[in-house]
Scaffold this active site. Structure first.
Site, PDB file in Angstrom:
ATOM      1  N   ASP A  34       0.861  -1.184   0.000  1.00 25.39           N
ATOM      2  CA  ASP A  34       0.000   0.000   0.000  1.00 25.39           C
ATOM      3  C   ASP A  34       0.891   1.224   0.000  1.00 25.39           C
ATOM      4  O   ASP A  34       2.072   1.137   0.347  1.00 25.39           O
ATOM      5  CB  ASP A  34      -0.927   0.003   1.240  1.00 25.39           C
ATOM      6  CG  ASP A  34      -2.222   0.747   0.992  1.00 25.39           C
ATOM      7  OD1 ASP A  34      -2.160   1.950   0.684  1.00 25.39           O
ATOM      8  OD2 ASP A  34      -3.295   0.133   1.080  1.00 25.39           O
ATOM      9  N   ASP A  55       4.013   2.121  -4.368  1.00 23.31           N
ATOM     10  CA  ASP A  55       3.019   2.740  -5.253  1.00 23.31           C
ATOM     11  C   ASP A  55       2.884   1.830  -6.478  1.00 23.31           C
ATOM     12  O   ASP A  55       3.847   1.646  -7.226  1.00 23.31           O
ATOM     13  CB  ASP A  55       3.507   4.144  -5.659  1.00 23.31           C
ATOM     14  CG  ASP A  55       2.492   4.870  -6.531  1.00 23.31           C
ATOM     15  OD1 ASP A  55       1.656   4.209  -7.179  1.00 23.31           O
ATOM     16  OD2 ASP A  55       2.548   6.118  -6.562  1.00 23.31           O
ATOM     17  N   SER A 134     -15.733  -3.637 -10.048  1.00 21.67           N
ATOM     18  CA  SER A 134     -16.918  -3.085  -9.384  1.00 21.67           C
ATOM     19  C   SER A 134     -18.105  -3.363 -10.291  1.00 21.67           C
ATOM     20  O   SER A 134     -17.930  -3.597 -11.494  1.00 21.67           O
ATOM     21  CB  SER A 134     -16.744  -1.572  -9.215  1.00 21.67           C
ATOM     22  OG  SER A 134     -17.970  -0.963  -8.846  1.00 21.67           O
ATOM     23  N   TYR A 147     -13.940   6.895 -12.868  1.00 24.51           N
ATOM     24  CA  TYR A 147     -13.782   5.663 -12.075  1.00 24.51           C
ATOM     25  C   TYR A 147     -14.366   4.470 -12.844  1.00 24.51           C
ATOM     26  O   TYR A 147     -13.740   3.414 -12.927  1.00 24.51           O
ATOM     27  CB  TYR A 147     -14.487   5.848 -10.727  1.00 24.51           C
ATOM     28  CG  TYR A 147     -14.437   4.642  -9.807  1.00 24.51           C
ATOM     29  CD1 TYR A 147     -13.280   4.302  -9.126  1.00 24.51           C
ATOM     30  CD2 TYR A 147     -15.575   3.853  -9.606  1.00 24.51           C
ATOM     31  CE1 TYR A 147     -13.239   3.211  -8.269  1.00 24.51           C
ATOM     32  CE2 TYR A 147     -15.547   2.759  -8.747  1.00 24.51           C
ATOM     33  CZ  TYR A 147     -14.376   2.445  -8.085  1.00 24.51           C
ATOM     34  OH  TYR A 147     -14.349   1.354  -7.247  1.00 24.51           O
ATOM     35  N   LYS A 151     -12.651   0.936 -14.120  1.00 24.25           N
ATOM     36  CA  LYS A 151     -13.158  -0.375 -13.696  1.00 24.25           C
ATOM     37  C   LYS A 151     -13.612  -1.216 -14.899  1.00 24.25           C
ATOM     38  O   LYS A 151     -13.522  -2.451 -14.869  1.00 24.25           O
ATOM     39  CB  LYS A 151     -14.279  -0.199 -12.667  1.00 24.25           C
ATOM     40  CG  LYS A 151     -13.771   0.341 -11.327  1.00 24.25           C
ATOM     41  CD  LYS A 151     -12.781  -0.630 -10.684  1.00 24.25           C
ATOM     42  CE  LYS A 151     -12.115  -0.131  -9.443  1.00 24.25           C
ATOM     43  NZ  LYS A 151     -11.206  -1.086  -8.834  1.00 24.25           N
ATOM     44  N   VAL A 180     -19.535  -0.758  -0.897  1.00 30.44           N
ATOM     45  CA  VAL A 180     -19.094  -1.523   0.273  1.00 30.44           C
ATOM     46  C   VAL A 180     -18.678  -0.513   1.349  1.00 30.44           C
ATOM     47  O   VAL A 180     -18.049   0.506   1.025  1.00 30.44           O
ATOM     48  CB  VAL A 180     -17.886  -2.431  -0.074  1.00 30.44           C
ATOM     49  CG1 VAL A 180     -17.557  -3.354   1.091  1.00 30.44           C
ATOM     50  CG2 VAL A 180     -18.142  -3.232  -1.355  1.00 30.44           C
ATOM     51  N   ALA A 181     -19.009  -0.821   2.592  1.00 24.05           N
ATOM     52  CA  ALA A 181     -18.694   0.110   3.680  1.00 24.05           C
ATOM     53  C   ALA A 181     -17.198   0.071   3.999  1.00 24.05           C
ATOM     54  O   ALA A 181     -16.742  -0.722   4.834  1.00 24.05           O
ATOM     55  CB  ALA A 181     -19.511  -0.247   4.924  1.00 24.05           C
TER      56      ALA A 181
HETATM   57  N1  NAD Z   1     -15.832   0.306  -1.295  1.00 18.41           N
HETATM   58  C1  NAD Z   1     -16.638   0.205  -2.335  1.00 18.41           C
HETATM   59  O1  NAD Z   1     -17.764   0.733  -2.333  1.00 18.41           O
HETATM   60  C2  NAD Z   1     -16.227  -0.604  -3.542  1.00 18.41           C
HETATM   61  C3  NAD Z   1     -17.232  -1.035  -4.409  1.00 18.41           C
HETATM   62  C4  NAD Z   1     -16.872  -1.756  -5.544  1.00 18.41           C
HETATM   63  C5  NAD Z   1     -15.540  -2.032  -5.795  1.00 18.41           C
HETATM   64  N2  NAD Z   1     -14.579  -1.575  -4.932  1.00 18.41           N
HETATM   65  C6  NAD Z   1     -13.197  -1.871  -5.259  1.00 18.41           C
HETATM   66  O2  NAD Z   1     -12.675  -2.745  -4.285  1.00 18.41           O
HETATM   67  C7  NAD Z   1     -11.277  -2.496  -4.109  1.00 18.41           C
HETATM   68  C8  NAD Z   1     -10.982  -2.249  -2.654  1.00 18.41           C
HETATM   69  O3  NAD Z   1     -11.671  -1.064  -2.282  1.00 18.41           O
HETATM   70  P1  NAD Z   1     -11.826  -0.600  -0.777  1.00 18.41           P
HETATM   71  O4  NAD Z   1     -13.221  -0.174  -0.641  1.00 18.41           O
HETATM   72  O5  NAD Z   1     -11.251  -1.604   0.120  1.00 18.41           O
HETATM   73  O6  NAD Z   1     -10.905   0.739  -0.829  1.00 18.41           O
HETATM   74  P2  NAD Z   1     -10.018   1.445   0.296  1.00 18.41           P
HETATM   75  O7  NAD Z   1      -9.946   2.882  -0.089  1.00 18.41           O
HETATM   76  O8  NAD Z   1     -10.521   1.119   1.654  1.00 18.41           O
HETATM   77  O9  NAD Z   1      -8.586   0.751   0.093  1.00 18.41           O
HETATM   78  C9  NAD Z   1      -7.857   0.956  -1.084  1.00 18.41           C
HETATM   79  C10 NAD Z   1      -6.378   1.010  -0.719  1.00 18.41           C
HETATM   80  O10 NAD Z   1      -5.634   1.203  -1.937  1.00 18.41           O
HETATM   81  C11 NAD Z   1      -4.520   1.998  -1.600  1.00 18.41           C
HETATM   82  N3  NAD Z   1      -3.939   2.644  -2.771  1.00 18.41           N
HETATM   83  C12 NAD Z   1      -4.443   3.691  -3.472  1.00 18.41           C
HETATM   84  N4  NAD Z   1      -3.583   4.060  -4.431  1.00 18.41           N
HETATM   85  C13 NAD Z   1      -2.519   3.222  -4.342  1.00 18.41           C
HETATM   86  C14 NAD Z   1      -1.306   3.107  -5.073  1.00 18.41           C
HETATM   87  N5  NAD Z   1      -1.002   3.938  -6.091  1.00 18.41           N
HETATM   88  N6  NAD Z   1      -0.441   2.123  -4.729  1.00 18.41           N
HETATM   89  C15 NAD Z   1      -0.710   1.293  -3.698  1.00 18.41           C
HETATM   90  N7  NAD Z   1      -1.857   1.360  -2.966  1.00 18.41           N
HETATM   91  C16 NAD Z   1      -2.733   2.318  -3.287  1.00 18.41           C
HETATM   92  C17 NAD Z   1      -5.081   3.032  -0.632  1.00 18.41           C
HETATM   93  O11 NAD Z   1      -4.050   3.662   0.121  1.00 18.41           O
HETATM   94  C18 NAD Z   1      -6.001   2.184   0.209  1.00 18.41           C
HETATM   95  O12 NAD Z   1      -5.350   1.717   1.368  1.00 18.41           O
HETATM   96  C19 NAD Z   1     -10.949  -1.315  -5.016  1.00 18.41           C
HETATM   97  O13 NAD Z   1     -10.420  -1.808  -6.219  1.00 18.41           O
HETATM   98  C20 NAD Z   1     -12.279  -0.665  -5.243  1.00 18.41           C
HETATM   99  O14 NAD Z   1     -12.308   0.062  -6.459  1.00 18.41           O
HETATM  100  C21 NAD Z   1     -14.897  -0.891  -3.802  1.00 18.41           C
END
Ligand code: NAD
Length: 253
Positions: A34, A55, A134, A147, A151, A180-181
């Site tokens: 991360d 990154d 997503s 976004y 996706k 997702v929460a």
């Molecule tokens: N939460 C939602 O509503 C939801 C819904 C559908 C899909 N998703 C997808 O599920 C996955 C997980 O989402 P989440 O809700 O756990 O998100 P989150 O924001 O809780 O976690 C995402 C993590 O990615 C890290 N990150 C961002 N840019 C980065 C980079 N350049 N290099 C390394 N790490 C990086 C962030 O620091 C963060 O810790 C994502 O791909 C998201 O698009 C989420």
């Protein structure tokens, strides 16, 4: 979980972090990547845990992370691509550089991880390669254009990998949750909160990960947690104009 060494991007928050905790509890070794060092620290300490502040837009850093993981923990059995960002806005109002950055992290990061980690899984003829897309990787919506584009690319790239390597022994999955929460939703709160998000309460990371494990066991590529997700998916396929009319009405655009 059958996996022994799990490589997780976005492991400092949300679903990646829950996946990392579950893998550690199950006795797996975890490489947790991360940019959020504090989020990685929250995973605690274990000799089976490698915390890597990386990154994922940097291909050399991702390659080095894969090499270090395999050197220190062993061959990778499971890759979970969870890292992403989700700032929202109308396409012509969102900053040009930000639109490109969303694609670079959400899609480019996946490409970097696939190039670095997947050859090992393929050469061993086993393992899991999992992408988090997503439902909006199938269903475009207002305020979410940049976004959604990223996706859609995640879905397309992962589906291509799956079919190109379907006889390899590696299991592929593309997870397409509804809201997702997790802290990701705060990025919508900080930019634009689409009214579509108010139609159903967000599901939980645990439910999404349970659905993912069940789908992998059944050999299913597409993972769509929650019934409402399937409704959107089928509406997009068979009644796209009706779905757009719903979105126009809800968002008032
Ligand atoms: N939460 C939602 O509503 C939801 C819904 C559908 C899909 N998703 C997808 O599920 C996955 C997980 O989402 P989440 O809700 O756990 O998100 P989150 O924001 O809780 O976690 C995402 C993590 O990615 C890290 N990150 C961002 N840019 C980065 C980079 N350049 N290099 C390394 N790490 C990086 C962030 O620091 C963060 O810790 C994502 O791909 C998201 O698009 C989420």
């Amino acid at each position: 979980m059958a996996s022994k060494v799990v490589f997780i991007t976005g492991a400092g928050s949300g679903m990646g972090q829950v996946a990392a905790k579950r893998a550690l509890l199950a006795g797996s070794a975890v490489a947790a990547l991360d940019v959020n060092a504090a989020g990685l620290e929250a995973l605690g300490a274990s000799e089976r845990l490698l915390k890597l502040v990386v990154d994922i837009t940097d291909p050399a850093a991702v390659k080095a992370a894969v090499e270090r993981t395999e050197r220190e923990l062993g061959p990778i059995d499971r890759v979970i691509n969870s890292a992403a960002i989700m700032p929202l806005g109308l396409l012509m109002k969102q900053d040009h550089a930000l639109i490109l950055r969303i694609m670079s992290i959400n899609y480019g990061g996946l490409v970097n991880v696939a190039r670095a980690a997947l050859p090992g899984l393929l050469s061993r003829g086993r393992g899991d390669f999992i992408s988090f897309s997503s439902i909006v990787g199938h269903v475009p919506s207002i305020y979410m254009g940049a976004y959604c584009s990223s996706k859609f690319a995640v879905c397309c790239f992962t589906e291509g990998l799956y079919h190109e390597n379907r006889k390899s022994g590696v299991r592929f999955a593309c997870v397409c949750p509804p809201a997702v929460a997790t802290p990701l939703l705060d990025q919508a709160r900080d930019t634009v909160w689409p009214k579509m998000f108010n139609l159903a309460p967000p599901t939980t990371p645990e439910k999404v990960l349970d659905t993912m494990e069940a789908a992998l066991e059944k050999g299913r590529f597409w993972v769509m947690p929650e019934f409402g997700t399937l409704v959107y998916y089928w509406m997009r396929r068979f009644a796209p104009n009706l779905l757009w009319r719903v979105i126009h009405r809800v968002e008032g655009v």
